[in-house]
Design a protein around this motif. Structure first.
Motif, PDB file in Angstrom:
ATOM      1  N   VAL A 126     -28.568 -38.393 -85.002  1.00  0.00           N
ATOM      2  CA  VAL A 126     -27.807 -37.785 -86.097  1.00  0.00           C
ATOM      3  C   VAL A 126     -26.342 -37.704 -85.697  1.00  0.00           C
ATOM      4  O   VAL A 126     -26.012 -37.293 -84.577  1.00  0.00           O
ATOM      5  N   ARG A 127     -25.459 -38.099 -86.599  1.00  0.00           N
ATOM      6  CA  ARG A 127     -24.020 -38.052 -86.326  1.00  0.00           C
ATOM      7  C   ARG A 127     -23.408 -36.854 -87.037  1.00  0.00           C
ATOM      8  O   ARG A 127     -23.577 -36.681 -88.252  1.00  0.00           O
ATOM      9  N   LEU A 128     -22.689 -36.052 -86.279  1.00  0.00           N
ATOM     10  CA  LEU A 128     -22.066 -34.852 -86.820  1.00  0.00           C
ATOM     11  C   LEU A 128     -20.574 -35.074 -87.006  1.00  0.00           C
ATOM     12  O   LEU A 128     -19.901 -35.591 -86.110  1.00  0.00           O
ATOM     13  N   ILE A 129     -20.061 -34.696 -88.152  1.00  0.00           N
ATOM     14  CA  ILE A 129     -18.632 -34.851 -88.462  1.00  0.00           C
ATOM     15  C   ILE A 129     -18.077 -33.476 -88.836  1.00  0.00           C
ATOM     16  O   ILE A 129     -18.560 -32.835 -89.763  1.00  0.00           O
ATOM     17  N   GLY A 130     -17.069 -33.036 -88.118  1.00  0.00           N
ATOM     18  CA  GLY A 130     -16.482 -31.735 -88.400  1.00  0.00           C
ATOM     19  C   GLY A 130     -14.983 -31.737 -88.519  1.00  0.00           C
ATOM     20  O   GLY A 130     -14.343 -30.693 -88.420  1.00  0.00           O
ATOM     21  N   ASP A 131     -14.378 -32.919 -88.740  1.00  0.00           N
ATOM     22  CA  ASP A 131     -12.918 -32.990 -88.784  1.00  0.00           C
ATOM     23  C   ASP A 131     -12.348 -32.719 -90.168  1.00  0.00           C
ATOM     24  O   ASP A 131     -11.131 -32.776 -90.362  1.00  0.00           O
ATOM     25  N   ARG A 132     -13.187 -32.414 -91.150  1.00  0.00           N
ATOM     26  CA  ARG A 132     -12.691 -32.130 -92.499  1.00  0.00           C
ATOM     27  C   ARG A 132     -12.637 -30.638 -92.809  1.00  0.00           C
ATOM     28  O   ARG A 132     -12.463 -30.244 -93.953  1.00  0.00           O
ATOM     29  N   ILE A 133     -12.800 -29.843 -91.789  1.00  0.00           N
ATOM     30  CA  ILE A 133     -12.775 -28.389 -91.971  1.00  0.00           C
ATOM     31  C   ILE A 133     -11.332 -27.898 -91.873  1.00  0.00           C
ATOM     32  O   ILE A 133     -10.615 -28.214 -90.916  1.00  0.00           O
ATOM     33  N   ASP A 134     -10.892 -27.136 -92.848  1.00  0.00           N
ATOM     34  CA  ASP A 134      -9.541 -26.582 -92.822  1.00  0.00           C
ATOM     35  C   ASP A 134      -9.453 -25.425 -91.829  1.00  0.00           C
ATOM     36  O   ASP A 134     -10.436 -24.720 -91.591  1.00  0.00           O
ATOM     37  N   GLU A 135      -8.294 -25.231 -91.275  1.00  0.00           N
ATOM     38  CA  GLU A 135      -8.071 -24.138 -90.331  1.00  0.00           C
ATOM     39  C   GLU A 135      -7.774 -22.850 -91.097  1.00  0.00           C
ATOM     40  O   GLU A 135      -6.669 -22.309 -91.065  1.00  0.00           O
ATOM     41  N   VAL A 136      -8.799 -22.356 -91.757  1.00  0.00           N
ATOM     42  CA  VAL A 136      -8.668 -21.130 -92.549  1.00  0.00           C
ATOM     43  C   VAL A 136      -9.078 -19.951 -91.686  1.00  0.00           C
ATOM     44  O   VAL A 136     -10.166 -19.958 -91.096  1.00  0.00           O
ATOM     45  N   PRO A 137      -8.250 -18.904 -91.579  1.00  0.00           N
ATOM     46  CA  PRO A 137      -8.654 -17.727 -90.788  1.00  0.00           C
ATOM     47  C   PRO A 137      -9.697 -16.899 -91.545  1.00  0.00           C
ATOM     48  O   PRO A 137      -9.567 -16.655 -92.736  1.00  0.00           O
TER      49      PRO A 137
END
Length: 276
Positions: free
Chosen positions: A245-256
């Motif tokens: 399974v390939r995990l992609i997490g680079d589309r998450i905004d840096e929201v506090p």
């Protein structure tokens, strides 16, 4: 004018004496049925009227014939009042018993069905309140049944999930014991991995028990959503690679966000493991 005031005074004194006597009787019979109480009230009303009339008649020196007529009229009024009070009391008491029988369904786990045609506004209001309470109890029972079903399902899932690594651990331990393991180091690393996985399951159960007991204390802190998701992805990346399974997490905004970082990481990790 003086005679009218005198008559009013005598009538009040006679009626007050009867009223005080009736209040005493009501106090003595306060634990009896509604029929008795209504009969006493009707009797007090008629007795007060009779007492006031007789007092005025005695003070005015009415003839015996006039006094007999007045007494007869009052006696007839007393009979009608008492009969009406008894009938009303029996009617209200009968509907009250119906309401009592309908209320017993609460204890049996049933649904409250209000009797139709309540005789008084108070009983009708009580029936509506009982119906509303019954609806709330039914909703609570449904939630309780749903929680119990979820608990049984959770126990079944945990039993299944624990059985798999336990079977693997047993097989690897037997292979090591029999000297059949070609690469004992790899077997030991795999055993450690499975033990850590089982330790995580036990930790989840412990956290669940704390949540249900209401003893879980959260410590909110300001953290970036990007870092939170990134840590969760990094924690399950080896398991994902193992299953292709390939995990992609680079589309998450840096929201506090204001959350408990440790517990939220556990939540995200559990969700990702289940998805993998």
């Amino acid at each position: 004018m003086k005679d009218v005031l005198l008559i009013a005074l005598f009538a009040f004194l006679g009626a007050a004496a009867a009223g005080l006597l009736g209040a005493g009787v009501l106090r003595l019979l306060r634990h009896r049925s509604l029929v008795v109480s209504l009969s006493v009230v009707a009797g007090v009303a008629v007795t007060a009227m009779l007492a006031g009339t007789l007092t005025v008649a005695w003070a005015m020196f009415l003839s015996s014939h006039d006094l007999y007529v007045v007494t007869t009229v009052v006696a007839m009024a007393a009979l009608v009042s008492l009969a009406t009070a008894v009938l009303l009391g029996r009617w209200v008491a009968a509907h009250s018993r119906e309401l009592t029988l309908a209320t017993r369904s609460f204890g049996d786990g049933g649904t409250f069905a209000a009797p139709t045609g309540q005789p008084t506004a108070e009983l009708a209001e009580l029936a509506r309140e009982l119906a509303a309470t019954s609806a709330k109890l039914d909703s609570s029972r449904e939630r309780e049944r749903a929680l119990e079903a979820s608990r049984r399902e959770l126990v079944a899932w945990i039993s299944h999930d624990l059985r798999t690594p336990l079977a693997g651990l047993r097989a690897m331990a037997e292979a090591l014991e029999d000297g059949m393991a070609a690469d004992s180091g790899r077997y030991l690393r795999q055993i450690r991995t499975e033990v850590e996985r089982m330790n995580g399951m036990v930790g989840d159960l412990f956290e669940l028990s704390r949540i249900q007991a209401g003893s879980l204390t959260l410590t909110p802190a300001r953290i970036s959503l990007y870092d939170l998701v990134g840590d969760a992805l990094a924690g399950v990346d080896p398991l994902a690679r193992e299953h292709g399974v390939r995990l992609i997490g680079d589309r998450i905004d840096e929201v506090p966000v204001e959350v408990d970082g440790k517990e939220m990481s556990r939540v995200l990790g559990n969700l990702l493991i289940n998805a993998i």
